[in-house]
Design a protein around this motif. Structure first.
Motif, PDB file in Angstrom:
ATOM      1  N   MET A 133      13.048   5.844  -5.621  1.00 53.44           N
ATOM      2  CA  MET A 133      13.159   4.924  -4.485  1.00 53.44           C
ATOM      3  C   MET A 133      11.912   4.060  -4.424  1.00 53.44           C
ATOM      4  O   MET A 133      11.987   2.851  -4.221  1.00 53.44           O
ATOM      5  N   ALA A 140      12.213   1.474  -6.774  1.00 55.97           N
ATOM      6  CA  ALA A 140      13.172   0.438  -6.340  1.00 55.97           C
ATOM      7  C   ALA A 140      12.516  -0.494  -5.337  1.00 55.97           C
ATOM      8  O   ALA A 140      12.826  -1.661  -5.235  1.00 55.97           O
ATOM      9  N   TYR A 195      15.661   6.908   6.269  1.00 61.04           N
ATOM     10  CA  TYR A 195      16.862   7.034   5.435  1.00 61.04           C
ATOM     11  C   TYR A 195      17.116   8.500   5.106  1.00 61.04           C
ATOM     12  O   TYR A 195      18.230   9.012   5.223  1.00 61.04           O
ATOM     13  N   LEU A 209      11.863   4.876   4.223  1.00 60.20           N
ATOM     14  CA  LEU A 209      12.454   5.897   3.348  1.00 60.20           C
ATOM     15  C   LEU A 209      12.640   7.178   4.134  1.00 60.20           C
ATOM     16  O   LEU A 209      13.636   7.882   4.006  1.00 60.20           O
ATOM     17  N   LEU A 269      17.684  -0.497   6.976  1.00 64.42           N
ATOM     18  CA  LEU A 269      18.572   0.672   6.891  1.00 64.42           C
ATOM     19  C   LEU A 269      19.803   0.359   7.736  1.00 64.42           C
ATOM     20  O   LEU A 269      19.668   0.012   8.921  1.00 64.42           O
ATOM     21  N   LEU A 299      19.947   1.915   2.272  1.00 66.72           N
ATOM     22  CA  LEU A 299      18.602   1.338   2.427  1.00 66.72           C
ATOM     23  C   LEU A 299      18.510   0.180   1.440  1.00 66.72           C
ATOM     24  O   LEU A 299      18.748   0.358   0.244  1.00 66.72           O
ATOM     25  N   ASP A 359      15.206  13.585  -2.615  1.00 59.35           N
ATOM     26  CA  ASP A 359      16.424  12.948  -2.143  1.00 59.35           C
ATOM     27  C   ASP A 359      17.574  13.516  -2.952  1.00 59.35           C
ATOM     28  O   ASP A 359      17.455  13.679  -4.159  1.00 59.35           O
ATOM     29  N   LYS A 416      21.732   4.982  -5.074  1.00 56.79           N
ATOM     30  CA  LYS A 416      22.094   4.152  -6.229  1.00 56.79           C
ATOM     31  C   LYS A 416      23.586   4.271  -6.526  1.00 56.79           C
ATOM     32  O   LYS A 416      24.166   3.425  -7.180  1.00 56.79           O
ATOM     33  N   ILE A 448      18.119  -0.004  -2.377  1.00 61.52           N
ATOM     34  CA  ILE A 448      17.088   0.962  -2.764  1.00 61.52           C
ATOM     35  C   ILE A 448      17.721   2.341  -2.905  1.00 61.52           C
ATOM     36  O   ILE A 448      17.498   3.050  -3.860  1.00 61.52           O
ATOM     37  N   GLN A 482      20.101  12.245  -3.992  1.00 59.26           N
ATOM     38  CA  GLN A 482      20.620  11.375  -5.048  1.00 59.26           C
ATOM     39  C   GLN A 482      19.543  11.002  -6.035  1.00 59.26           C
ATOM     40  O   GLN A 482      19.786  10.890  -7.197  1.00 59.26           O
ATOM     41  N   GLN A 483      18.352  10.739  -5.520  1.00 60.91           N
ATOM     42  CA  GLN A 483      17.345  10.281  -6.465  1.00 60.91           C
ATOM     43  C   GLN A 483      15.993  10.684  -5.914  1.00 60.91           C
ATOM     44  O   GLN A 483      15.827  10.895  -4.718  1.00 60.91           O
TER      45      GLN A 483
END
Lengths: 338, 110
Positions: free
Chosen positions: A32, A35, A52, A49, B96, B86, A24, B30, B27, A26-27
Motif C-alpha cells: 500500500m 501504491a 481503511y 491507511l 476512502l 482507498l 492487510d 488491489k 491503493i 489483501q496486501q
C-alpha cells in the motif's frame, strides 16, 4: 492521540507504529505504501491507511459516514510566516460533511532563556536568583478561506490559541464549523497559519510533519446504481465527440444493420419466419424497410406469427406463405439420406 | 465451469483492478471477490432460487404458454455487500469511500 480524535472511535494506537504491525488481508502495508508513492511516508497516508484497515477489519464506518477525504497542505511563506494552503475543491456536491479535523505536529517548545533581571539581594546571603523562564510562547492557529479567484488574505474563519505540548507530538482540532461555513460560501481554498510568534525557519518544508485536514462525509450519491464509476472510472470508454461507439474505427458505412429475428418462441423447425405476414397483434414487430436490409437475394425476414395465430390459420396457409430454402437436388438427396 | 449447477446460483469471480485499468489510482484493495449470478430460472423453480412472487407467476405464465414471448425470470444478485476502497483523487489526495453493492452474497430469480 490525534488519530483517535473522532469521538466515535476508541483510541487508535499512536500513528508512530505505522502499519508495519498490521498485515492487510489483501496486501502488505508495504504494497500500500508503494501504491501511495512518495507520499507514503507522510502522516496523512498513514492515517488514511489505518482508517481503511479499520473499515476492512471491522466494517467500522469511518466517522459514521461512507467517505473520508484527506487534504495535504501546500506550504508557503507569507510575510515571513509559514502558511499552509488546502485545496478542498475535490469534494463532491453530494458529500454531506459530518466532521472535519485539522491535524498538525507541534514542535517541542523552545523554552525562552531564563530571564536575567537586575536584582538587589535584600537579604545578605540571598543570591540573585534567575527568574524561572516564562511560560512557553502560545501557539495561535488561524484559518482563512479564499475563493478561487481572489488573491486576498481571505476571510478569517477561525482562530485558536493553543498551549504547546510538553513534547513534540501530533494534535488534532475539530474544524467542522469552519469547513462547513467555507463550503457554504463556496470558498474551497483554505489557509492555516500556525503562529508561535517566531519567524519561519522553513523547518517544515516538505517534512513528514506537514499538517493535513480530514473531512468525514456521507456521500448521498453513493447508493446510485453506478456511483463507483463517478469516482473511480477516470477514462470514459466513449469520451464525448467520439464516433459512434458501435462503428469500428476504420469501418466504412457498413450497410448491414444488426438485428435479431423476433423469434416468438423456441424455434421448433428450421422454416424461416413468414415473409409478408406481419401479425398485426404483435406490438413490437420490427418494421424492416427495404433499404435497411442487405442488398442481397434474401428477402426481408418477418417475425414469426404468434403461436395463437398459427393455430388459428392452420399450418397449410402458414406453410404456403412461408419460405422454405430451395436447395439443389443433390443437397436434398444427401439430406434425405442423412 | 462445466460442472457448475444449471440452476440460478452464485459463481466465483475475482476482480483485479489492474485488469480494468483502475489500479493506477486505487491503493487498496488491489483485487476483491465480486462473484456473479448465472443459471436457469426454469419452471418449476426450486426454493433455493428464492423467486419473488412475480417471478413465480411469470414462470407459470411462460410454462403454460398463455402469452407468447414471455422469457423465463432472470438470475440476479439478491443480497450484496459493500467494499471500502482507498484511492487517490485527481489532486492526489487519499480518499476512502465505502461503496455499496460491490460483491454478491446470494442470487435469486426475479
Amino acid at each position: 492521540n490525534h488519530m483517535a480524535v473522532h469521538p466515535s472511535w476508541s483510541a487508535l494506537p499512536a500513528a508512530a507504529d505505522g502499519l508495519q504491525g498490521d498485515k492487510d488481508s489483501q496486501q502488505s502495508p508495504g504494497d500500500m505504501a508503494a501504491a501511495l508513492g512518495p507520499g507514503a511516508q507522510d502522516m496523512v497516508a498513514v492515517h488514511m491507511l489505518r482508517l481503511y484497515e479499520k473499515y476492512s477489519r471491522r466494517g467500522a464506518r469511518p466517522g459514521g459516514g461512507n467517505t473520508v477525504r484527506s487534504f495535504r497542505a501546500r506550504l508557503e511563506v507569507v510575510n515571513q510566516k509559514t502558511v499552509y494552503f488546502f485545496n478542498l475543491t475535490s469534494m463532491q456536491d453530494s458529500e454531506m460533511i459530518l466532521t472535519a479535523t485539522f491535524h498538525f505536529y507541534s514542535e517541542p517548545p523552545r523554552w525562552p532563556r531564563a530571564r536575567e533581571v537586575f536584582c538587589k539581594p535584600r537579604v545578605k546571603n540571598m543570591s540573585c536568583r534567575l527568574l524561572p523562564p516564562g511560560p512557553p510562547a502560545r501557539l495561535h492557529l488561524l484559518f482563512r478561506s479564499l475563493s478561487q479567484n481572489t488573491a486576498t488574505q481571505g476571510l478569517l474563519r477561525g482562530a485558536m490559541a493553543l498551549m504547546p505540548p510538553p513534547r513534540g507530538l501530533w494534535q488534532a482540532k475539530d474544524i467542522s464549523s469552519i469547513i462547513k461555513a467555507a463550503r457554504r460560501d463556496g470558498e474551497l481554498l483554505l489557509s492555516a497559519q500556525l503562529d508561535s510568534g517566531e519567524k519561519d525557519t522553513g523547518a517544515h518544508r516538505h517534512s513528514p510533519h506537514m499538517p493535513y485536514i480530514l473531512v468525514y462525509a456521507n456521500d448521498l450519491a453513493i447508493s446510485e446504481p453506478n456511483s463507483v464509476a463517478v469516482t473511480l472510472q477516470r477514462y470514459d470508454p466513449f469520451p464525448a465527440g467520439d464516433p459512434e461507439p458501435r462503428a469500428a474505427p476504420n469501418s466504412s458505412a457498413d450497410p448491414r444493420v444488426r438485428r435479431a429475428t423476433q423469434a416468438s418462441g423456441p424455434l421448433q423447425d428450421n422454416e424461416l419466419p413468414g415473409l409478408d405476414e406481419r401479425p398485426a397483434h404483435v406490438p413490437h414487430a420490427q418494421h424492416y424497410h427495404k433499404h435497411e436490409l442487405w442488398p442481397s437475394p434474401f428477402r426481408a425476414l418477418k417475425p414469426r406469427p404468434g403461436r395463437k395465430d398459427r393455430r388459428k390459420k392452420g399450418q397449410d396457409t402458414f406453410a404456403a406463405s412461408s419460405q422454405v430454402l430451395d436447395f439443389d437436388e443433390k443437397t436434398m438427396q444427401k439430406a434425405r439420406r442423412r | 465451469q462445466w460442472d457448475e449447477p444449471r440452476v440460478c446460483s452464485r459463481r466465483y469471480l475475482k476482480v483485479d483492478f489492474a485488469d480494468i485499468g483502475w489500479n493506477e489510482w486505487i491503493i487498496s484493495p488491489k483485487s476483491f471477490d465480486a462473484y456473479y449470478c448465472s443459471g436457469a430460472c426454469e419452471f418449476p423453480m426450486p426454493k433455493i432460487v428464492r423467486p419473488s412472487n412475480h417471478a413465480t407467476i411469470q414462470s407459470i405464465v411462460r410454462a403454460v404458454g398463455i402469452v407468447p414471448g414471455i422469457p423465463e425470470p432472470c438470475c440476479v444478485p439478491d443480497k450484496m455487500s459493500s467494499l471500502g476502497v482507498l484511492f487517490l483523487d485527481e489532486n492526489k489526495n487519499v480518499v476512502l469511500k465505502v461503496y455499496p453493492n460491490m460483491s454478491v452474497e446470494t442470487c435469486a430469480c426475479r
